[in-house]
Scaffold this motif. Structure first.
Motif, short mmCIF file in Angstrom:
data_model
loop_
_atom_site.label_atom_id
_atom_site.label_comp_id
_atom_site.label_asym_id
_atom_site.label_seq_id
_atom_site.Cartn_x
_atom_site.Cartn_y
_atom_site.Cartn_z
N ASP A 1 -107.80 2.71 -84.07
CA ASP A 1 -108.48 3.98 -83.84
C ASP A 1 -107.91 4.74 -82.65
OD1 ASP A 1 -110.13 3.62 -85.98
OD2 ASP A 1 -111.81 2.82 -84.82
N GLU A 2 -107.52 4.04 -81.58
CA GLU A 2 -107.08 4.72 -80.37
C GLU A 2 -105.80 5.52 -80.56
OE1 GLU A 2 -107.01 3.06 -76.58
OE2 GLU A 2 -108.93 2.02 -76.74
N VAL A 3 -104.97 5.13 -81.53
CA VAL A 3 -103.73 5.87 -81.78
C VAL A 3 -103.73 6.52 -83.15
CG1 VAL A 3 -102.26 4.61 -80.17
CG2 VAL A 3 -102.63 3.68 -82.46
N ASP B 1 -102.38 -2.62 -80.35
CA ASP B 1 -102.99 -2.57 -79.04
C ASP B 1 -104.19 -1.64 -79.07
OD1 ASP B 1 -103.63 -2.47 -76.40
OD2 ASP B 1 -101.56 -2.17 -75.69
N GLU B 2 -105.39 -2.23 -78.95
CA GLU B 2 -106.61 -1.43 -79.00
C GLU B 2 -106.91 -0.77 -77.66
OE1 GLU B 2 -108.40 -0.57 -81.43
OE2 GLU B 2 -107.95 -1.94 -83.07
N GLU B 3 -106.10 -1.01 -76.63
CA GLU B 3 -106.34 -0.43 -75.31
C GLU B 3 -105.14 0.42 -74.91
OE1 GLU B 3 -107.21 -3.75 -72.80
OE2 GLU B 3 -109.27 -3.88 -73.50
N VAL B 4 -104.68 1.27 -75.85
CA VAL B 4 -103.48 2.04 -75.61
C VAL B 4 -103.68 3.07 -74.51
CG1 VAL B 4 -103.97 3.72 -77.42
CG2 VAL B 4 -101.61 3.31 -76.71
N TRP B 5 -104.87 3.67 -74.41
CA TRP B 5 -105.08 4.65 -73.34
C TRP B 5 -105.07 3.98 -71.97
CZ3 TRP B 5 -104.11 9.49 -73.62
CH2 TRP B 5 -104.29 10.19 -74.83
N GLN B 6 -105.60 2.79 -71.88
CA GLN B 6 -105.50 2.05 -70.62
C GLN B 6 -104.04 1.78 -70.29
OE1 GLN B 6 -108.19 -1.31 -69.38
NE2 GLN B 6 -106.35 -2.55 -69.75
N SER B 7 -103.26 1.42 -71.31
CA SER B 7 -101.83 1.17 -71.11
C SER B 7 -101.11 2.43 -70.65
CB SER B 7 -101.22 0.65 -72.41
OG SER B 7 -99.85 0.37 -72.25
N LYS C 1 -113.94 7.19 -72.33
CA LYS C 1 -112.86 6.73 -73.20
C LYS C 1 -113.19 7.02 -74.66
CE LYS C 1 -110.59 2.43 -74.62
NZ LYS C 1 -110.51 0.97 -74.38
N GLU C 2 -114.43 6.80 -75.06
CA GLU C 2 -114.83 7.09 -76.43
C GLU C 2 -114.67 8.56 -76.74
OE1 GLU C 2 -118.77 6.65 -79.36
OE2 GLU C 2 -118.81 5.88 -77.30
N ASP C 3 -115.03 9.42 -75.78
CA ASP C 3 -114.85 10.86 -75.96
C ASP C 3 -113.37 11.21 -76.06
OD1 ASP C 3 -117.63 11.21 -75.73
OD2 ASP C 3 -117.51 11.47 -73.55
N LEU C 4 -112.53 10.50 -75.29
CA LEU C 4 -111.10 10.77 -75.29
C LEU C 4 -110.48 10.50 -76.66
CD1 LEU C 4 -108.54 11.53 -73.72
CD2 LEU C 4 -108.35 9.14 -73.02
N VAL C 5 -110.91 9.42 -77.30
CA VAL C 5 -110.39 9.10 -78.64
C VAL C 5 -110.74 10.22 -79.62
CG1 VAL C 5 -110.59 7.50 -80.57
CG2 VAL C 5 -110.46 6.61 -78.23
#
Length: 411
Positions: free
Chosen positions: A312-314, A25-31, A95-99
């Motif tokens: 990348d997100e996780v 899941d490439e949108e884990v922060w959204q999840s 979001k990019e900064d959050l990663v």
């Protein structure tokens, strides 16, 4: 080459369990932001609060476009996160900064969210603590009995009670129903062991075999967490016989995999665990029908996942998990066995305490005392059935009870 071996082990073991290799899941922060608050949705430009396992998260998603439930690249995230005694962590950016921020602060972030390890947050204990319980109820470390069959008591030439086994092969199939309370959340599931032991050599002084423990839990938490674990534990044992007693030394390897899935990690993910252990125990026959034993065992385990498999997100999760030190557990034990009705009925009790001795163990999880009792009925010399009960103590905010049934075939 070593990395390829670990990847193949992870993929093959997850495949055996019918699980996907890792979260895709490439949108884990959204999840995450859509599932942890009570609203179960990102409400743009409003302060929201939620729980991400052990962490409390307070956040606002600010955006010109007010599409609730969607985290856009242009949105600004303002959040504060704290848990497990970690000082409050603050972030503001895209979001990019959050990663990037999550990767930079991965150690503190991992501890705040998962504590000692993801398996602690999802199942109430580490895999090593769980495997230690499995070892005591399988061929790996099961206490020996003087009874070799119905009405049969082995003795040596001097008439002393002997622990020399008559059979040279055992197959054990054991299952249990698990009921837990992890904090305020209830969890139910099952666990068990399949084991094979082959005894050989002069007076069958040696044993070799393998135990395959497994465990699965469904946690009734706000994230609907699912936890699964399986391992292979090959082992070798050597025995030294004494008058009315036996000293056993054991060594084992461990190769396992843990799999987690929840509303915030929707595709699920797994990681590899490897290690081993050794132990020694002395059993003494007070009479042919009353045996006492005491021993000490060590088990060590390392968690790892090849980062190349992780989105990348996780990536911060896999990198922090790979940074975890080896988990070291020292486990003293005492127990007793009582034979009744000419060996047709055996009562067994065991108490052992798991001590995590590595540095930086999360408070409340350093020790685990386990008590279990089992009654075994042997209708035939080659077959037995057991019913048991097991309970754990000392783990912080954890209630752990299990009901056990197992079958043993001997020849």
């Amino acid at each position: 080459m070593a990395k390829l071996w670990k990847v193949l082990c992870l993929v093959s073991m997850l495949g055996m369990l019918g699980m996907p290799v890792l979260a895709g899941d490439e949108e884990v922060w959204q999840s995450i932001f859509n599932n942890i608050p009570s609203e179960k949705e990102i409400i743009k430009n409003e302060l929201q609060t939620g729980r991400l396992y052990n962490a409390t998260v307070v956040f606002t998603v600010e955006g010109v476009q007010g599409d609730n439930g969607v985290l856009r690249e242009s949105d600004t995230i303002d959040l504060t996160l704290e848990g497990r005694g970690v000082a409050p962590m603050s972030f503001r950016g895209t979001k990019e900064d959050l990663v990037i921020w999550a990767e930079t602060n991965r150690t503190a972030l991992f501890k705040a969210v998962f504590g000692n390890a993801p398996d602690v947050a999802a199942s109430g204990m580490t895999s090593t603590q769980s495997l230690a319980q499995s070892a005591f109820m399988s061929s790996v470390y099961m206490a020996p009995n003087t009874r070799t069959g119905m009405g049969a008591v082995a003795t040596d030439s001097g008439g002393a009670v002997s622990f020399i086994p008559v059979s040279n092969k055992d197959i054990v199939i054991s299952g249990q129903h698990d009921r837990m309370k992890i904090g305020d959340d209830k969890a139910t599931g099952s666990s068990g062991i399949m084991a094979y032991e082959w005894r050989f050599g002069d007076s069958m002084r040696h044993s070799a075999g393998i135990s395959i423990p497994y465990r699965q839990l469904d946690v009734d938490d706000s994230l609907d967490t699912e936890y699964k674990h399986a391992a292979m534990m090959p082992f070798f044992k050597k025995r030294w016989y004494r008058s009315n007693g036996v000293l056993e030394w054991m060594v084992n390897g461990t190769l396992g995999v843990t799999y987690l899935k929840s509303k915030v990690f929707t595709d699920g993910g797994g990681y590899l665990e490897y290690g081993g252990g050794t132990g020694i125990r002395y059993s003494h026959a007070l009479t042919a029908n009353a045996i006492v034993n005491a021993g000490i065992m060590y088990q060590g385990l390392k968690k790892e996942i090849p980062s190349d498999l992780v989105p990348d997100e996780v990536r911060w999760i896999s990198d922090a998990l790979n940074d975890l030190p080896w988990e070291h557990n020292v486990i003293p034990s005492v127990g007793t066995i009582v034979n009744l009705m000419d060996g047709r009925l055996t009562l067994k009790g065991e108490v052992f305490r798991v001590h995590q001795v590595q540095n930086e163990v999360v408070d409340g999880y350093e020790y685990q005392t386990v008590v279990f009792g089992m009654a075994t009925v042997r209708p035939w010399s080659w077959f037995s059935c057991s019913l048991g009960y097991k309970e754990s103590f000392e783990l912080k905010d954890i209630t752990d009870r299990s009901y056990i049934i197992d079958f043993t075939i001997t020849w």
